[in-house]
Scaffold this active site. Structure first.
Site: not given
Ligand code: ZN
Length: 245
Positions: A71, A103, A120, A128, A191
């Site tokens: 991506r 996005n 998002h 981590c 949408s």
């Molecule tokens: Zn870590």
């Protein structure tokens, strides 16, 4: 597209005192970025809904990270289209312009928008999974050896909202605040089916804001009272709407 609808929308934009913008996948698509839902939503034999989950990351971090690496590779060379730049100009002339986006590609910030809320998350950084160590920028060197790991040895995760996870609380609060304060929300390329993010334009509408929706196809929102639907793509719709801003 009728000139009358554009003239009415441009009048709303000219009069807006606290405009705000809400964007979805259709905004990115006009920059040549393919979307990851619908027909192209399958990757090899996996569905996005099976890969972008906390469980998949735990079970098979290499495959999940390969998917994110692809991506990211799709984003290389993608530059923000004219619609993004029109928003940056509008921010300057209006004094402020909160951009609330579904996005994860960082294109609004890359274009120069200064007030971007990523509902998002972002594909550009990772964190981590264990020690809450510092965020890392996701680049080629981080992805050279999959899965990427923190100094503590644990697998890193992309800073995106995975399926089944809640939206980042701070981002959601900022977006809701912007939706309550705005008098004109421009909704672009979504949408209106992915909740809770899709509730943001409804909040603006219920608080009395005018809503302009730029979307090639109508959505649930399009026919609501107070919504002006402009049936075009993001780049064309925004540049025409804001040509005098
Ligand atoms: Zn870590």
């Amino acid at each position: 597209m009728s000139d009358r609808v554009f003239a009415e929308a441009a009048g709303l934009a000219a009069r807006a005192r606290r405009p705000a913008v809400f964007t979805g996948a259709g905004m990115s698509r006009d920059s040549g970025l393919r979307t990851f839902r619908g027909e192209e939503g399958h990757w090899r034999t996996h569905r996005a809904e099976d890969l972008a989950t906390p469980e998949a990351l735990q079970r098979d971090p290499v495959t999940v990270w390969q998917w994110y690496a692809e991506r990211l590779a799709c984003l290389e060379g993608v530059t923000p289209h004219a619609g993004y730049l029109a928003l940056v100009r509008w921010e300057r002339s209006a004094g402020s312009l909160p951009v609330l986006t579904q996005n994860i590609d960082g294109l609004h910030s890359a274009a120069g928008s200064g007030d971007v809320t990523e509902l998002h998350g972002t594909i550009r950084t990772a964190s981590c999974t264990r020690c809450r160590g510092g965020r890392r920028r996701v680049d080629r060197s981080l992805l050279a050896d999959l899965p990427p790991r923190c100094e503590c040895g644990s697998v890193l995760r992309p800073d995106v909202v995975l399926f089944g996870e809640p939206l980042p609380r701070e981002a959601l609060l900022r977006a809701e605040e912007a939706a309550r304060m705005t008098d004109l929300m421009v909704v672009v390329g979504t949408s209106m089916t992915v909740y809770p993010a899709a509730s943001i334009p409804w909040t603006a509408l219920s608080r009395g804001a005018a809503v302009i929706e730029i979307n090639p196809c109508p959505t649930e929102l399009s026919s609501a009272p107070g919504v002006l639907h402009i049936p075009t793509g993001a780049a064309e719709g925004l540049t025409r709407l804001l040509e005098k801003r």
